[in-house]
Design a protein around this motif. Structure first.
Motif, PDB file in Angstrom:
ATOM      1  N   GLY A   1      24.198  94.192  81.222  1.00  0.00           N
ATOM      2  CA  GLY A   1      25.551  94.671  80.980  1.00  0.00           C
ATOM      3  C   GLY A   1      26.183  94.096  79.730  1.00  0.00           C
ATOM      4  N   GLY A   2      27.453  94.501  79.509  1.00  0.00           N
ATOM      5  CA  GLY A   2      28.156  94.070  78.308  1.00  0.00           C
ATOM      6  C   GLY A   2      27.639  94.816  77.094  1.00  0.00           C
ATOM      7  N   SER A   3      27.713  94.174  75.960  1.00  0.00           N
ATOM      8  CA  SER A   3      27.239  94.793  74.730  1.00  0.00           C
ATOM      9  C   SER A   3      26.632  93.722  73.845  1.00  0.00           C
ATOM     10  N   VAL A   4      25.779  94.154  72.958  1.00  0.00           N
ATOM     11  CA  VAL A   4      25.185  93.232  71.997  1.00  0.00           C
ATOM     12  C   VAL A   4      26.206  93.000  70.883  1.00  0.00           C
TER      13      VAL A   4
ATOM     14  N   THR B   1      29.973  85.205  74.757  1.00  0.00           N
ATOM     15  CA  THR B   1      30.086  84.104  73.802  1.00  0.00           C
ATOM     16  C   THR B   1      29.056  84.148  72.679  1.00  0.00           C
ATOM     17  N   ASP B   2      27.922  84.764  72.907  1.00  0.00           N
ATOM     18  CA  ASP B   2      26.843  84.735  71.922  1.00  0.00           C
ATOM     19  C   ASP B   2      26.939  85.916  70.968  1.00  0.00           C
ATOM     20  N   VAL B   3      26.494  85.701  69.743  1.00  0.00           N
ATOM     21  CA  VAL B   3      26.434  86.775  68.753  1.00  0.00           C
ATOM     22  C   VAL B   3      25.036  86.800  68.161  1.00  0.00           C
ATOM     23  N   ILE B   4      24.670  87.968  67.689  1.00  0.00           N
ATOM     24  CA  ILE B   4      23.331  88.178  67.148  1.00  0.00           C
ATOM     25  C   ILE B   4      23.472  88.794  65.758  1.00  0.00           C
TER      26      ILE B   4
END
Length: 326
Positions: free
Chosen positions: A71-74, A34-37
């Motif tokens: 895990g996951g991705s940025v 859900t988060d973005v950078i």
């Protein structure tokens, strides 16, 4: 400050957060679904790198002391999606340019974060299972006889040689949540039927992994962190559900899980393996035969709760202290 990169439902991270709070350490939790950078300000010459998370948290990366990557991705703000330029289709070349722009931002962020003290996979990427088997073999850790092939006839020959063989995912496991029927579908390790009798099995298929089936006394799950090993024996062979893959839990009759000490020789080989793989943490799956230990795979972001809760290792405390200490 500690940056935690994880998913919304990771209970293990919540346990570590409690320890960080206990020690009075600030942290930011980044949930990759859900988060973005994004980049707020960068001065490359002065090594000033400011990031903004979800449009409201501005972080000076110089204040981030360590990162736990689960895990996951940025995820970055995608310029094409944000501006809806892809829908206007006035030039394919511009579309490609903007896609590269978003990718360049992500690469810049990941490369910069990789230079901070990191617990987890070193380049925020996937861990290749086949490469891990090669590393284990090179460290003189026994592995199952293994082939990766696209041809049915090669699998049949391999099956005739080893009698029983298994197949499993070559990369990440496939998961599917059937919300309508409240069911969860997951890929497991399975014994392959006799392919000579399977006429509907295709002659060619995408690259797939096949291994000899090895009889085991029990399984060993090892959690590794920075040179330390925390091991548990999983008594999986007394239950029909879990004999092939212990993750096929029988919730009415769960397997016994016991604290376990590996022989020093095996421990040294695992440490050498982790150094070769350039991993400072991970969950390692071994099986114990009558005479040996056999390496199956490693998950660099694997769950450790199974070991932690059953063996009272307080791994969450160990992780929090690793993130805090310089």
């Amino acid at each position: 400050m500690v940056l935690l990169i994880t998913n919304n439902d990771d209970y293990s991270v919540k346990e570590v957060q409690e320890w960080l709070t206990y020690y009075g350490i600030d942290f930011i939790r980044f949930n990759y679904e859900t988060d973005v950078i994004d980049i707020c300000h960068v001065d490359i010459s002065e090594n000033i790198f400011s990031l903004i998370i979800n449009n409201n948290i501005i972080v000076d990366s110089r204040k981030i002391d360590s990162i736990w990557y689960r895990g996951g991705s940025v995820s970055v703000h995608n310029f094409i999606t944000k501006c809806n330029i892809a829908q206007k289709s006035f030039k394919v070349s511009l579309n490609n340019y903007l896609a590269a722009y978003s990718l360049s931002k992500r690469e810049l962020i990941v490369e910069h974060l990789s230079n901070i003290k990191l617990l987890g996979f070193n380049d925020f990427g996937r861990c290749n299972k086949a490469n891990m088997l090669v590393f284990a073999h090179n460290c003189n850790i026994r592995i199952p006889k293994t082939i990766i092939t696209t041809k049915k006839n090669e699998v049949i020959a391999f099956q005739k040689k080893h009698k029983l063989i298994i197949t499993k995912s070559l990369d990440i496991n496939f998961d599917f949540a059937d919300i309508d029927n409240n069911l969860w579908h997951h890929t497991y390790t399975n014994i392959l039927p006799d392919l000579e009798k399977q006429e509907d099995f295709p002659d060619t298929f995408p690259p797939s992994i096949f291994q000899e089936y090895i009889n085991k006394k029990y399984e060993v799950r090892v959690f590794y962190i920075n040179g330390e090993l925390y091991s548990a024996a999983i008594i999986s062979q007394n239950n029909d559900n879990t004999q092939i893959d212990y993750r096929r839990y029988n919730h009415s009759n769960m397997n016994r899980v016991l604290p376990y000490k590996l022989p020093n020789e095996i421990s040294r080989k695992i440490i050498r393996f982790m150094n070769m793989a350039k991993l400072n943490t991970g969950s390692i799956d071994l099986i114990k035969t009558d005479h040996d230990y056999v390496f199956l795979e490693i998950n660099p972001i694997g769950q450790y709760g199974y070991v932690f809760f059953n063996c009272n290792y307080y791994i969450d405390k160990v992780i929090s202290e690793f993130l805090i200490n310089n």
